[in-house]
Structures are given as C-alpha cells and as structure tokens.
Design an enzyme around this catalytic site. Structure first.
Site, mmCIF file in Angstrom:
data_model
loop_
_atom_site.group_PDB
_atom_site.id
_atom_site.type_symbol
_atom_site.label_atom_id
_atom_site.label_comp_id
_atom_site.label_asym_id
_atom_site.label_seq_id
_atom_site.Cartn_x
_atom_site.Cartn_y
_atom_site.Cartn_z
ATOM 1 N N GLY A 1 2.854 20.401 7.617
ATOM 2 C CA GLY A 1 2.655 19.223 8.467
ATOM 3 C C GLY A 1 3.867 18.313 8.347
ATOM 4 N N TYR A 2 3.755 17.073 8.898
ATOM 5 C CA TYR A 2 4.957 16.255 8.938
ATOM 6 C C TYR A 2 5.428 15.812 7.556
ATOM 7 C CZ TYR A 2 2.943 11.525 8.328
ATOM 8 O OH TYR A 2 2.358 10.395 7.823
ATOM 9 N N ILE A 3 4.502 15.527 6.628
ATOM 10 C CA ILE A 3 4.944 15.055 5.305
ATOM 11 C C ILE A 3 5.668 16.180 4.559
ATOM 12 C CG2 ILE A 3 4.164 14.201 3.044
ATOM 13 C CD1 ILE A 3 2.028 12.575 4.454
ATOM 14 N N HIS B 1 24.314 2.468 29.168
ATOM 15 C CA HIS B 1 25.149 3.653 28.980
ATOM 16 C C HIS B 1 26.191 3.372 27.903
ATOM 17 C CE1 HIS B 1 27.373 7.254 30.038
ATOM 18 N NE2 HIS B 1 28.478 6.527 30.092
ATOM 19 N N CYS C 1 2.084 2.958 2.435
ATOM 20 C CA CYS C 1 3.225 2.980 3.356
ATOM 21 C C CYS C 1 4.509 2.449 2.701
ATOM 22 C CB CYS C 1 2.869 2.159 4.592
ATOM 23 S SG CYS C 1 4.198 2.050 5.770
ATOM 24 N N GLY D 1 0.795 -1.228 0.000
ATOM 25 C CA GLY D 1 0.000 0.000 0.000
ATOM 26 C C GLY D 1 0.822 1.270 0.000
HETATM 27 C C1 LIG Z 1 4.844 10.521 2.185
HETATM 28 C C2 LIG Z 1 4.192 9.745 3.305
HETATM 29 C C3 LIG Z 1 4.929 9.408 4.408
HETATM 30 C C4 LIG Z 1 4.344 8.686 5.438
HETATM 31 N N1 LIG Z 1 5.115 8.361 6.516
HETATM 32 C C5 LIG Z 1 4.573 7.649 7.520
HETATM 33 C C6 LIG Z 1 5.367 7.253 8.634
HETATM 34 O O1 LIG Z 1 6.555 7.572 8.714
HETATM 35 N N2 LIG Z 1 4.778 6.503 9.595
HETATM 36 C C7 LIG Z 1 3.455 6.148 9.537
HETATM 37 O O2 LIG Z 1 2.974 5.459 10.451
HETATM 38 N N3 LIG Z 1 2.682 6.509 8.496
HETATM 39 C C8 LIG Z 1 3.213 7.242 7.493
HETATM 40 N N4 LIG Z 1 2.430 7.571 6.423
HETATM 41 C C9 LIG Z 1 1.002 7.181 6.438
HETATM 42 C C10 LIG Z 1 0.838 5.706 6.063
HETATM 43 O O3 LIG Z 1 1.388 5.484 4.789
HETATM 44 C C11 LIG Z 1 -0.630 5.327 6.101
HETATM 45 O O4 LIG Z 1 -1.160 5.657 7.367
HETATM 46 C C12 LIG Z 1 -0.816 3.830 5.876
HETATM 47 O O5 LIG Z 1 -0.282 3.438 4.644
HETATM 48 C C13 LIG Z 1 -2.304 3.485 5.941
HETATM 49 O O6 LIG Z 1 -2.477 2.129 5.710
HETATM 50 P P1 LIG Z 1 -3.845 1.563 5.108
HETATM 51 O O7 LIG Z 1 -3.693 0.087 5.108
HETATM 52 O O8 LIG Z 1 -4.986 2.152 5.797
HETATM 53 O O9 LIG Z 1 -3.926 2.124 3.613
HETATM 54 P P2 LIG Z 1 -2.920 2.213 2.397
HETATM 55 O O10 LIG Z 1 -1.526 1.993 2.800
HETATM 56 O O11 LIG Z 1 -3.254 3.470 1.692
HETATM 57 O O12 LIG Z 1 -3.321 0.971 1.508
HETATM 58 C C14 LIG Z 1 -4.555 0.871 0.887
HETATM 59 C C15 LIG Z 1 -4.414 -0.064 -0.292
HETATM 60 O O13 LIG Z 1 -5.705 -0.342 -0.805
HETATM 61 C C16 LIG Z 1 -5.638 -0.434 -2.203
HETATM 62 N N5 LIG Z 1 -6.978 -0.180 -2.710
HETATM 63 C C17 LIG Z 1 -7.742 0.926 -2.529
HETATM 64 N N6 LIG Z 1 -8.961 0.759 -3.113
HETATM 65 C C18 LIG Z 1 -8.939 -0.476 -3.652
HETATM 66 C C19 LIG Z 1 -9.906 -1.229 -4.378
HETATM 67 N N7 LIG Z 1 -11.110 -0.743 -4.650
HETATM 68 N N8 LIG Z 1 -9.546 -2.451 -4.799
HETATM 69 C C20 LIG Z 1 -8.330 -2.960 -4.532
HETATM 70 N N9 LIG Z 1 -7.386 -2.292 -3.846
HETATM 71 C C21 LIG Z 1 -7.693 -1.077 -3.404
HETATM 72 C C22 LIG Z 1 -4.631 0.626 -2.597
HETATM 73 O O14 LIG Z 1 -4.063 0.333 -3.850
HETATM 74 C C23 LIG Z 1 -3.617 0.526 -1.455
HETATM 75 O O15 LIG Z 1 -2.558 -0.331 -1.772
HETATM 76 C C24 LIG Z 1 2.992 8.284 5.359
HETATM 77 C C25 LIG Z 1 2.232 8.606 4.231
HETATM 78 C C26 LIG Z 1 2.821 9.336 3.210
HETATM 79 C C27 LIG Z 1 2.011 9.670 2.003
#
Ligand SMILES: Cc1cc2nc3c(=O)[nH]c(=O)nc-3n(C[C@H](O)[C@H](O)[C@H](O)COP(=O)(O)OP(=O)(O)OC[C@H]3O[C@@H](n4cnc5c(N)ncnc54)[C@H](O)[C@@H]3O)c2cc1C
Length: 464
Positions: A185-187, A443, A43, A41
């Site tokens: 923000g952080y990103i 330490h 992440c 995904g």
């Molecule tokens: C630049 C950036 C840096 C980040 N850094 C951090 C960090 O350091 N630490 C942290 O904890 N979080 C970080 N995050 C946030 C983190 O990436 C998300 O919180 C996390 O990926 C959420 O996981 P999720 O499983 O909810 O969704 P996602 O990781 O978004 O995964 C959802 C998946 O569902 C799939 N999908 C969606 N709809 C469909 C469909 N209809 N059919 C089939 N597949 C589908 C997508 O293709 C995707 O692969 C960051 C995000 C970004 C953008």
C-alpha cells in the site's frame, strides 16, 4: 483528585482533535483537549510529516549519488555522495519538534486547556486522566473522540526485534542493508522506495495481485516501472508466513512456492486499525461500522453529545479528512448548521513518481452509471517537465459526457501532489471542462497539463 468541567472535551490531539479544539476555542467554546503523547498525533510525529522528510532526504541523496556516478546530462559533477542516517533522522526530529510545539502554541492561543495523559472513559461525559501531577477528572457537556489509529500487526510476525512498523522505520539510525516490506500500500511503498533510494536492498511482499490496489493500472504503471528500475523486488500474490528459525529471514509463500528472504528489518505496513480499546471506549458500547465507530453526516456517534472524528471513524484514514471533520464538529458544537457535504477527499501517494487522485476514476464513474469523457495529457509534452528532466506520467480528467461537469481528476508524475488542491477545488466548485480550459494556467508549470487534459477531453488540446 482534581476535577474540571468544560463545555467541550476532545480526546486526542492528532489532526482531527487539535483542529477541532482550535476552532472550538476560536468560537469561544470552553474546551479541554487530552493527549497521551505529543500534540500533532500520528500525522506530525510518526506519520505524514516524518515520512515526507525521510522521502525528501532519500530523493536528495539519490540525486547526488547518481551525479557522483557521472550519470547526468545536466553537466553537474559531484564527488562521492554519502548519507549519515542518524543526522537525517535528527533533522526530521527537528521538524517534528517545531510542528508539535507549534500545535501546542496554537491551542494555547485559542485558549484551549491541554491536559497531558491518557484519558479513560468513566461514562460518555466523564473521563479520568493519569497526569504527571496525579489523577484528573474531566466532565464535559460534549465529547469528541479523536483517538486515531495504530498499525496492524500480523499474528505470525508480531512487532519487536527485526519486525518493525512504520513508527520504528522512521527512526532507524542505521541504514538496513536488506529491508523486506510486507504490504504494497502507500505507506509500504513510500518508505520502501525511500530506503531503496538511500541504498538499502528492498523487497516488497504483497498478498494481493496488485500494488496500490486503490489506484487503477494506468496510474500505478509508472510507479511499478520505477520500483523495477531502482532494483526493488516486488513479490505479488505472496504471503508472509513468519520468521525463519534463525529469525534473520522472512519466510514467504507465493506462486513460486516457499522462499526465505534474508532481512535486517522487516517492515510490516499492512494497514491501520482504529484505536478503540484500552481507554474504556469498549464500555460505552457505541455503534460500530466494522471495527470503526459509526458516525452520521455530522460525526455524531450513537450516544447523544458524543462525536467521533478522524481515523477512529474509518476510511479514508487521512489527516485532511480528520481535520475537515474536526473543523465541522467544532462549528456544530457552537450551534452552526453544518453537515458533511464534501464532494471529494483527495488522496496522494508520495511514491516515485507521485500519484494523486480526487473524485472518481473512469471505472468508478462508469460503474456509477455516468457516460464519461476522458482527457489525458502526458508530461512528455509539457515544457516544465522537460526542464525538470522528469517527463514520466500524465494528468487525467474524467467528466460527464452530457454536461462536461468534472467528476474526477488524477495524475501521476514528479511533484503532482501539489496539483491536488486544484483538483479538489475544481470538483468542489462543480467545475466543467470549459472552466478549467478557460482558466489561464501559468507557464511553464506542470499544472498546464491540467488545462490541456480538459482541452483534450473537449477534443482540441493545443500541445499534442
Ligand atoms: C507512516 C504514515 C504516513 C502517513 N502519511 C500520510 C499522508 O501523507 N497524508 C495523510 O493525509 N495521512 C497520512 N497518514 C495518516 C495520518 O497520519 C492519519 O490519517 C491522521 O494522523 C489521523 O488523524 P487523527 O486525528 O484521527 O488521529 P491521530 O493522528 O492518530 O491522533 C490521535 C491522537 O490521540 C491520542 N490518543 C489516543 N487515545 C488517547 C487517550 N485515551 N487519551 C489521550 N490521548 C489519546 C494519540 O496519542 C494520538 O496523538 C500517514 C500515516 C502513517 C502511519
């Protein structure tokens, strides 16, 4: 048209979905996961992991560059340092490749069936997926929605051309000379700092009065100082209006009026929105909390047998929250008694220096009616920080004044992200100041500042 049935269907293989599917598979549940992109995904492919790879490369280059400028006290001389961003990005892509295929392997090992394609809901228990080999119908007893989130676009600055999201920023193969980041923000700050460290001239534009508004001023002060030291221009209380007529500059409006900021790229990082459209989810008419799918303490949505986890369910949008929800839902589907009972979800900014926060800040604790004791220990008094030549920052503990039970732990400083697990473990286990103070901390480590902060809150720090 092929049809399959399963006990559990997970939509989306991000950290929420893939963890849920792996745990379900381990528990012997017949599980199918559908993924439109790559396993892992946001992440693993365009978020946490690639951003941290880029940050590491930028940090390494910056260190080499400052050594080549003859500015270091360590006695190290480096000839002229340079960076080839296309190679850096290829290295980052290699890490992403290893991790995504690792996730696919783990799913297979757990006997989870992976279907590649975009799922579209027919009803709450049935989806259709357009796969490479034709349409696939999947029916399930239980469905988990883990579709994640997308970057938010500004109406006046749609993505395309010079205007990019974090996704494109992580794959630039040429260093922008001038980068404007919209969103403090952080990103935005993580990526803005990384590009500045690689040599871009960076301006951060933030509509609010403060950067990183979720963190208190003491924690953000060292980050702001470093931004200034690195020559990053920060414009707060300033709004992005749109592109200039030539398209080569961003027009902003702030306390000084309107100005044009020339930019090779404009990175818009103003937040993320849940992915709830385009897959038939609208027609299911699930209850919402704002734009997010509403869930209860077991991640159940308003439709029986349909769960939702991860970013699609709201803040904090963090990978470790999604994973914890995924693991819990798999166990619930397997019949175990589970509910969301986490005491804290740690949050980290991989800025320079890093910020970590778990539990309540002093102000949050007070506003919840607690009388608090606070202990803060600076890295300037920590031997390991001195040996790493980075003494900026501190560790802070917030505890109940009556019982000494720890309510919150925060830190800012180089490498403090690695303290996050001690912080959350202390809070999760209901530690008191005495527990942290009586634990031997090796330490010389930065983690000794945690022990000292607890001692300080009790009135007898040893090294200050
Ligand atoms: C630049 C950036 C840096 C980040 N850094 C951090 C960090 O350091 N630490 C942290 O904890 N979080 C970080 N995050 C946030 C983190 O990436 C998300 O919180 C996390 O990926 C959420 O996981 P999720 O499983 O909810 O969704 P996602 O990781 O978004 O995964 C959802 C998946 O569902 C799939 N999908 C969606 N709809 C469909 C469909 N209809 N059919 C089939 N597949 C589908 C997508 O293709 C995707 O692969 C960051 C995000 C970004 C953008």
């Amino acid at each position: 048209m092929k049809e399959i049935s399963c006990k559990l269907l997970v939509i989306g293989a991000g950290p929420g979905g893939y963890v849920c599917a792996i745990r379900a598979g381990q528990l012997g549940i017949d599980t199918v996961i559908v993924e439109a992109g790559r396993p892992g995904g946001t992440c693993l492919t365009i978020g946490c992991i690639p951003s941290k790879a880029l940050i590491h490369a930028a940090e390494t280059f910056d260190a080499a560059r400052s050594m080549s400028a003859g500015e270091n006290a360590l006695g190290i001389r480096v000839e002229a340092a340079s960076i080839d961003l296309s190679k850096t990005v290829a290295w980052k892509d290699g890490i992403v490749g290893r991790l995504t295929s690792g996730v696919a392997g783990l799913l297979q090992k757990a006997r989870v069936k992976i279907v590649h394609g975009r799922a579209r809901f027919r009803d709450g228990k049935t989806v259709e997926v357009e796969t490479e080999t034709g349409q696939q119908i999947i029916r399930a007893e239980t469905v988990v929605i883990a579709t994640g989130s997308d970057p938010v676009e500004l109406a006046a600055l749609p993505f395309g051309g010079r205007v990019i999201s974090s996704t494109e920023a992580l794959s630039l193969t040429e260093l922008p000379k001038k980068l404007v980041v919209v969103g403090g923000g952080y990103i935005g700050l993580e990526l803005g700092t990384a590009f500045a460290r690689m040599g871009s001239q960076v301006t951060v534009v933030e509509a609010m009065a403060q950067l990183l508004p979720l963190y208190d001023a003491d924690l953000t002060k060292p980050v702001k100082r470093r931004l200034t030291e690195r020559g990053i221009t920060v414009l707060t209380d300033t709004k992005a209006i749109g592109l200039s007529e030539t398209g080569a500059a961003l027009i902003v409006e702030g306390p000084e009026g309107r100005q044009e900021l020339p930019a090779d790229h404009i990175l818009v990082a103003i937040g993320r929105r849940p992915r709830t459209t385009g897959s038939g989810l609208e027609d299911l008419d699930l209850d919402r909390t704002g734009p997010y799918l509403r869930i209860d303490d077991r991640c159940r949505t308003s439709m029986r047998g349909v769960y939702a986890i991860g970013d699609v369910t709201g803040e904090p949008m963090l990978a470790h929250r999604a994973m914890a929800q995924g693991e819990m839902v798999a166990e619930i589907v397997a019949g175990k008694k589970r509910a969301w009972d986490k005491r804290c979800i740690p949050a980290i900014c991989f800025t320079d220096p890093e910020i970590v926060s778990a539990g309540l800040s002093p102000d949050e604790a007070r506003s919840q009616g607690f009388d608090v004791k606070i202990g803060q220990f600076p890295f300037a008094a920590n031997g390991r920080a001195m040996t790493m030549k980075d003494e900026d920052g501190f560790v802070r503990v917030v505890a109940r004044a009556d019982t000494n039970v720890v309510l919150g732990l925060q830190a800012v400083g180089s490498g403090v992200s690695e303290l996050s697990s001690s912080f959350s473990m202390a809070i999760e286990m209901g530690a008191r100041l005495e527990d942290i103070a009586a634990t031997i901390h090796a330490h010389p480590t930065r983690s000794e500042a945690l022990q000292e902060a607890a001692l300080k809150a009790m009135g007898h720090a040893l090294h200050i």
